[in-house]
Scaffold this active site. Structure first.
Site, PDB file in Angstrom:
ATOM      1  N   SER A 157      -3.365   5.961  -1.704  1.00  0.00           N
ATOM      2  CA  SER A 157      -2.431   4.852  -1.850  1.00  0.00           C
ATOM      3  C   SER A 157      -1.097   5.364  -2.397  1.00  0.00           C
ATOM      4  O   SER A 157      -0.504   6.273  -1.823  1.00  0.00           O
ATOM      5  CB  SER A 157      -3.049   3.768  -2.750  1.00  0.00           C
ATOM      6  N   ASP A 322      -8.083  -1.205   6.486  1.00  0.00           N
ATOM      7  CA  ASP A 322      -7.020  -1.197   5.481  1.00  0.00           C
ATOM      8  C   ASP A 322      -5.787  -1.841   6.103  1.00  0.00           C
ATOM      9  O   ASP A 322      -5.090  -1.238   6.908  1.00  0.00           O
ATOM     10  CB  ASP A 322      -6.716   0.238   5.057  1.00  0.00           C
ATOM     11  N   HIS A 355      -8.374  -1.562   1.861  1.00  0.00           N
ATOM     12  CA  HIS A 355      -7.585  -0.513   1.211  1.00  0.00           C
ATOM     13  C   HIS A 355      -8.376   0.206   0.125  1.00  0.00           C
ATOM     14  O   HIS A 355      -8.225   1.413  -0.081  1.00  0.00           O
ATOM     15  CB  HIS A 355      -6.314  -1.129   0.614  1.00  0.00           C
TER      16      HIS A 355
END
Length: 377
Positions: A157, A322, A355
């Site tokens: 991320s 995601d 995610h």
């Protein structure tokens, strides 16, 4: 904490603090005359200091990536699934470093720290920081630890964005970059989510323009809503449907506005628990760092040009569900690497966790990640 420490855990760990007394110039035009970074290390640094791996954390994480701080800890570090003996980032082989980002609220200098010029907490006066600022501060930490070059810089991320920035800004100081569930810049939709979260915080009556500590309060409602919104974007529709569906807490509809559906209960719990461990001003800073991340902007808005001079081998990983940083965004990085004929690998992992999949122990993900890291020399 389990009754016995698992064999594949690094066990009990303690953080360290590095103080820097030389000024750090920031992208915003300001500088920090002095600052501190809190960090943890796992494994042993070898004689020629060539086996170090830097872990970069995501928006609300910190330096505690693996192991336990005490036998009373209920949970290990946030990336326990990936760091430890025999895991993808094998501490039998690597010396692992993870610091809390500058501007954080877990021990590094940030809004909750004392401003040496005033003797009071910085609060909203702490300067805006960027991913590039974090990378420069991490490079200084590497200097302090005597590490000239990392074997790999790894992150998921927002951490993956830092790994990408490392490859661009310090091409000679890492041999591999591992970029997981990331993007080369935020979409307008992602910036919009961040702005709604910030407005929830800043319009809370107890925000007091960021000086809430001077009023002995915290903007709990705003921070809770910001976290609830963010958490929705970390999960996929499949994950929420599979875990909660439309299940009712009491098995019946009560025709009111209290918690009725299990997903409502879950989000409120996530928001309330977040308020107890995170600072509102830090949340504002971290989301702005996300918004501003765009390495191509320094290269005529051309990501291929931005990656032209990198020297690392790279692994890029995305996850099918995601939607915060969709596989298409990772493929933009892959295309720029391909256009420059760089040495890279790319995998798209089938996963229904959204995610947050980068934190999960998904077999194909673990196996591929392990196989790549096994070849990091």
């Amino acid at each position: 904490m389990p009754d016995t420490i698992p064999a594949d855990s690094i066990g009990i760990v303690s953080p360290s603090v590095q103080k820097f007394e030389s000024p750090l110039a920031l992208d915003c035009g300001r500088e920090l005359k002095e600052y501190e970074l809190i960090y943890e290390t796992y494994g042993q640094l070898n004689a020629d200091k060539s086996n170090a791996v830097l872990i970069c954390h995501a928006l609300s994480s910190n330096h505690h990536a693996a192991g336990y701080h005490s036998m009373e800890d209920k949970k290990p570090g946030w990336w326990e699934n990936c760091i430890g003996p025999g895991k993808p980032i094998d501490t039998n082989r690597f010396f692992v470093v993870c610091s809390n980002n500058l501007g954080g609220c877990s021990g590094s200098s940030g809004p909750m720290s004392i401003n040496p010029e005033t003797g009071k907490p910085y609060g909203p006066d702490f300067p805006i920081v960027t991913v590039k600022d974090w990378v420069r501060s991490q490079a200084r930490l590497a200097d302090a630890l005597g590490i000239d070059q990392f074997a790999a810089v790894v992150g998921g991320s927002l951490g993956g964005m830092q790994a990408l920035q490392w490859a661009i800004d310090f091409p000679d100081r890492l041999r591999h970059s591992v970029i997981i569930a990331a993007a080369p810049r935020l979409s307008a939709q992602n910036i919009a989510f961040n702005e709604v979260a910030r407005q929830a915080i800043m319009t809370d009556p107890e925000f007091y323009e960021g000086r809430y500590h001077e009023h002995n309060t915290v903007p709990k409602r705003g921070l809770m809503i910001a976290r609830m919104l963010g958490h929705i974007t970390y999960l996929s529709d499949d994950a929420m449907r599979g875990k909660f569906g439309r299940e009712l807490r009491e098995g019946k509809i009560n025709y009111g506005f209290d918690v009725e559906f299990q997903i409502e209960s879950y989000l409120r719990y996530q928001g309330q628990s977040f308020v107890d461990r995170f600072d509102a001003n830090t949340y504002l800073l971290m989301t702005k760092a996300l918004d501003y991340f765009d390495p191509a902007i320094d290269y005529d808005n051309d990501l291929t040009k931005a990656l032209a001079h990198i020297k690392t081998k790279s692994l890029v990983i995305s996850f099918t569900t995601d939607w915060r940083f969709a596989p298409e965004r990772s493929k933009e990085i892959v295309k720029a690497l391909h256009d420059n004929d760089k040495d890279f690998s790319y995998i798209e992992v089938e996963a229904d966790q959204g995610h947050d999949a980068f934190l999960m122990k998904i077999p194909y993900y673990m196996d591929t990640f392990s196989a790549y890291m096994a070849n990091v020399k």
